[in-house]
Write a protein that holds these residues in place. Structure first.
Motif, PDB file in Angstrom:
ATOM      1  N   UNK A 233      70.250  26.849  40.941  1.00 18.36           N
ATOM      2  CA  UNK A 233      71.536  27.199  41.571  1.00 18.36           C
ATOM      3  C   UNK A 233      72.687  26.304  41.121  1.00 18.36           C
ATOM      4  N   UNK A 234      72.364  25.122  40.605  1.00 25.31           N
ATOM      5  CA  UNK A 234      73.412  24.194  40.161  1.00 25.31           C
ATOM      6  C   UNK A 234      73.988  24.595  38.802  1.00 25.31           C
ATOM      7  N   UNK A 235      73.290  25.479  38.091  1.00 27.74           N
ATOM      8  CA  UNK A 235      73.707  25.739  36.703  1.00 27.74           C
ATOM      9  C   UNK A 235      73.731  27.214  36.316  1.00 27.74           C
ATOM     10  N   UNK A 236      72.951  28.061  36.955  1.00 25.20           N
ATOM     11  CA  UNK A 236      72.708  29.400  36.413  1.00 25.20           C
ATOM     12  C   UNK A 236      73.530  30.490  37.109  1.00 25.20           C
TER      13      UNK A 236
ATOM     14  N   UNK B 124      79.276  27.232  44.927  1.00 22.80           N
ATOM     15  CA  UNK B 124      79.063  25.845  45.361  1.00 22.80           C
ATOM     16  C   UNK B 124      80.376  25.069  45.259  1.00 22.80           C
ATOM     17  N   UNK B 125      81.109  25.310  44.176  1.00 21.02           N
ATOM     18  CA  UNK B 125      82.400  24.633  44.011  1.00 21.02           C
ATOM     19  C   UNK B 125      83.376  25.059  45.110  1.00 21.02           C
TER      20      UNK B 125
ATOM     21  N   UNK C 138      69.371  28.359  46.600  1.00 18.65           N
ATOM     22  CA  UNK C 138      70.841  28.459  46.623  1.00 18.65           C
ATOM     23  C   UNK C 138      71.389  28.073  47.998  1.00 18.65           C
ATOM     24  N   UNK C 139      70.721  28.515  49.058  1.00 19.30           N
ATOM     25  CA  UNK C 139      71.173  28.147  50.407  1.00 19.30           C
ATOM     26  C   UNK C 139      71.020  26.642  50.650  1.00 19.30           C
TER      27      UNK C 139
ATOM     28  N   UNK D 296      73.849  23.986  51.760  1.00 20.39           N
ATOM     29  CA  UNK D 296      73.713  23.068  52.903  1.00 20.39           C
ATOM     30  C   UNK D 296      74.067  21.649  52.460  1.00 20.39           C
ATOM     31  N   UNK D 297      73.670  21.286  51.242  1.00 20.75           N
ATOM     32  CA  UNK D 297      74.028  19.962  50.707  1.00 20.75           C
ATOM     33  C   UNK D 297      75.539  19.814  50.568  1.00 20.75           C
ATOM     34  N   UNK D 298      76.267  20.937  50.413  1.00 24.39           N
ATOM     35  CA  UNK D 298      77.747  20.904  50.306  1.00 24.39           C
ATOM     36  C   UNK D 298      78.425  21.065  51.651  1.00 24.39           C
ATOM     37  N   UNK D 299      77.679  21.115  52.728  1.00 18.67           N
ATOM     38  CA  UNK D 299      78.317  21.133  54.040  1.00 18.67           C
ATOM     39  C   UNK D 299      78.550  22.499  54.649  1.00 18.67           C
TER      40      UNK D 299
END
Ligand SMILES: [Zn+2]
Length: 362
Positions: A109-112, A119-120, A189-190, A194-197
């Motif tokens: 999910x960080x790249x694809x 996420x951004x 992805x979820x 969650x890591x992004x708040x």
């Protein structure tokens, strides 16, 4: 109360100061910052700026990152066309036969695909809004995701063939492996959101609507994977010491399947305008919160501000339990061109309905 506190109170069963308001506005916010639709769904910074502008103009309680449909499917290699003034469309199915699914691998999910766009958007929204407003993420449901890779028609035909015995046990197991991979993908992805708040971990799977498949098919091919995604999100949030609420969006006349939706582990079910809120409350049970259910087209896009105000008040009175587990929203995506004044009337109705309950004359 801040918007975030109001939403968290409502979902925890604590009466908030007023009913929270969270229409499902995605790419319809793009014109607020002069962006095209393509700018919006390919750049998380544009999503964040537009949602922030919408919040300042409307004063609602939930900002939405969701905009389009194929951002995860693209991570598997699904070819789409990005149009300047329309949402992405599929060029051709990725899988021409089910057997090809065996070669698929879990994406990052960080790249694809375009998962990093969303996420951004969350990262930038946190900077713009602090912790004042509730942030609602995005995530394609496993059932729809598998269908996008095969084509919706081929996928539903496959289910029908399995149902009537045209296809055998080997294909059934292969389909379950595909759905399991889709669930693992959306779950990852979820967790990244969650890591992004993110405050509301969202799963949208409208192909699993009771208008498309029977409740028995929902229980066989969708429910176990919805449960898997939400359980993963909850465990991840708990490990991080955070409270995250899970939201299931399946639009349509879902009365036959609503009781099963409430078994997914969703804290919040988004209710379509085709389902009366009192009926939804009865079918979903008292512990599940509801968000809905104004008609996005007839009421929000085409209706007058007066109509929006009256229908909002009616929805609040119909759905709001004594414990407050209700958020005023729209049954599905609010279409582009919806007047901001109509969205403001949802907030006005929530404020006025609350005054009414407290005996204030207005
Ligand atoms: Zn929908």
């Amino acid at each position: 109360m801040t918007s975030l506190e109001r939403v968290q109170a409502a979902l925890s069963g604590t009466p908030p100061d007023r009913v929270p308001v969270g229409p499902f506005v995605g790419a319809a916010a793009a014109p607020l910052v002069g962006a095209s639709l393509r700018d919006y769904y390919t750049d998380g910074a544009v999503i964040a700026r537009a949602q922030h502008a919408l919040w300042q103009a409307v004063g609602h309680d939930i900002l939405v990152t969701a905009a389009d449909t194929y951002y995860i499917a693209e991570a598997f290699g699904l070819k789409t066309t990005h149009h300047e003034h329309a949402l992405p469309t599929v060029d051709e199915p990725l899988l021409s036969m089910l057997e090809e699914a065996d070669a698929l691998r879990l994406p990052d999910p960080e790249a694809d695909g375009r998962m990093p766009v969303y996420l951004k958007a969350l990262e930038e929204l946190r900077v713009l809004t602090g912790s004042e407003v509730a942030l609602r993420g995005t995530g394609t449901g496993p059932f729809s995701l598998a269908a996008y890779l095969l084509s919706e028609q081929a996928f539903l035909t496959l289910l029908a063939d399995l149902d009537c015995g045209e296809r055998g046990e080997e294909d059934r197991l292969r389909l379950h492996r595909l759905l399991d991979l889709m669930a693992d993908t959306t779950a990852a992805f979820l967790r990244a959101q969650i890591d992004r708040g993110v405050h509301l971990a969202y799963l949208g799977d409208s192909l699993a609507s009771a208008e498309m498949i029977s409740p028995a098919m929902y229980r066989a091919y969708a429910l176990p994977y919805h449960q898997k995604v939400f359980a993963s999100a909850k465990a991840h949030a708990a490990a991080a010491g955070r409270t995250v609420f899970t939201l299931l969006h399946i639009c349509g006349a879902n009365q036959p399947s609503l009781a099963a939706f409430a078994e997914t582990g969703a804290d919040l079910l988004e209710i379509d305008h085709k389902v009366p809120l009192a009926e939804a409350r009865r079918l979903a049970g008292p512990a599940t919160s509801l968000i809905g259910n104004l008609d996005p087209v007839q009421t929000l896009l085409l209706g007058t501000p007066e109509r929006v105000f009256v229908e909002s008040g009616r929805a609040i009175r119909e759905a709001r339990g004594a414990d407050g587990r209700f958020i005023l929203g729209s049954g599905c995506f609010v279409p582009p061109g919806t007047p901001l004044e109509n969205l403001r009337q949802m907030v006005a109705a929530a404020e006025k309905t609350n005054s009414e309950e407290h005996g204030t004359t207005w």
